[in-house]
Design a protein around this motif. Structure first.
Motif, mmCIF file in Angstrom:
data_model
loop_
_atom_site.group_PDB
_atom_site.id
_atom_site.type_symbol
_atom_site.label_atom_id
_atom_site.label_comp_id
_atom_site.label_asym_id
_atom_site.label_seq_id
_atom_site.Cartn_x
_atom_site.Cartn_y
_atom_site.Cartn_z
ATOM 1 N N VAL A 1 53.776 -18.979 -7.173
ATOM 2 C CA VAL A 1 52.714 -18.127 -7.715
ATOM 3 C C VAL A 1 53.289 -16.778 -8.134
ATOM 4 N N SER A 2 54.187 -16.225 -7.335
ATOM 5 C CA SER A 2 54.806 -14.943 -7.668
ATOM 6 C C SER A 2 55.671 -15.038 -8.914
ATOM 7 N N ALA A 3 56.360 -16.143 -9.092
ATOM 8 C CA ALA A 3 57.209 -16.317 -10.268
ATOM 9 C C ALA A 3 56.385 -16.538 -11.536
ATOM 10 N N SER A 4 55.231 -17.167 -11.395
ATOM 11 C CA SER A 4 54.429 -17.465 -12.583
ATOM 12 C C SER A 4 53.529 -16.302 -12.996
ATOM 13 N N LEU B 1 53.516 -9.558 -9.258
ATOM 14 C CA LEU B 1 52.947 -9.891 -7.953
ATOM 15 C C LEU B 1 54.088 -10.041 -6.952
ATOM 16 N N PRO B 2 54.014 -9.362 -5.817
ATOM 17 C CA PRO B 2 55.097 -9.435 -4.840
ATOM 18 C C PRO B 2 55.123 -10.784 -4.121
ATOM 19 N N THR B 3 56.310 -11.242 -3.843
ATOM 20 C CA THR B 3 56.481 -12.573 -3.257
ATOM 21 C C THR B 3 56.053 -12.623 -1.791
ATOM 22 N N GLY B 4 56.476 -11.652 -1.004
ATOM 23 C CA GLY B 4 56.198 -11.669 0.436
ATOM 24 C C GLY B 4 54.723 -11.781 0.779
ATOM 25 N N PRO B 5 53.891 -10.885 0.255
ATOM 26 C CA PRO B 5 52.466 -11.000 0.558
ATOM 27 C C PRO B 5 51.829 -12.292 0.050
ATOM 28 N N LEU B 6 52.308 -12.814 -1.069
ATOM 29 C CA LEU B 6 51.757 -14.079 -1.553
ATOM 30 C C LEU B 6 52.120 -15.239 -0.634
ATOM 31 N N ILE B 7 53.296 -15.182 -0.047
ATOM 32 C CA ILE B 7 53.671 -16.218 0.922
ATOM 33 C C ILE B 7 52.750 -16.152 2.135
#
Length: 125
Positions: free
Chosen positions: A51-54, A58-64
């Motif tokens: 989701v962060s890459a697409s 958007l930051p990766t850590g919080p999305l995880i």
């Protein structure tokens, strides 16, 4: 700088706690619990990273962590061992509300009767 370390610590603790907690709603055996918790952690890491890459900016850590939280909520509601709604063999597959939720509601209603709300004049005296 200290704020970044605290945020990082919160993200790491969320990834250490949330996936095994979600797995607890699905299984009873320790080995299954460990494997399912690891799968939930890996799945949330992959989902959050994709989701962060697409999506730009958007930051990766919080999305995880949000993905792990979503897995936890689904497990909380639908987990067949301890979920709020679970299937019992005697109910022919219908969803039934757990007794624990009913007991919690009764406890909350009972607590409401035991406590009275004080006005500001009663508190100051």
């Amino acid at each position: 700088v200290a704020g970044l370390q605290i945020v990082g610590l919160v993200l790491v603790m969320a990834l250490l706690i949330v996936p095994p907690a979600a797995a607890r709603y699905w299984c009873d055996r320790p080995m299954q619990h460990a494997l399912l918790g690891a799968a939930f952690g890996a799945g949330s890491a992959v989902l959050g990273t994709v989701v962060s890459a697409s999506a730009p900016h958007l930051p990766t850590g919080p999305l995880i962590v949000l993905a792990a939280a979503a897995i936890f909520v689904v497990s909380l509601v639908l987990g067949h061992r301890r979920g709020l709604f679970r299937r019992r063999p005697s109910d022919f597959g219908y969803l039934v509300l757990c007794v624990n939720l009913t007991q919690l509601l009764k406890l909350l209603v009972g607590m409401k009767k035991d406590y009275k709300i004080l006005s500001s004049s009663q508190v100051n005296t």
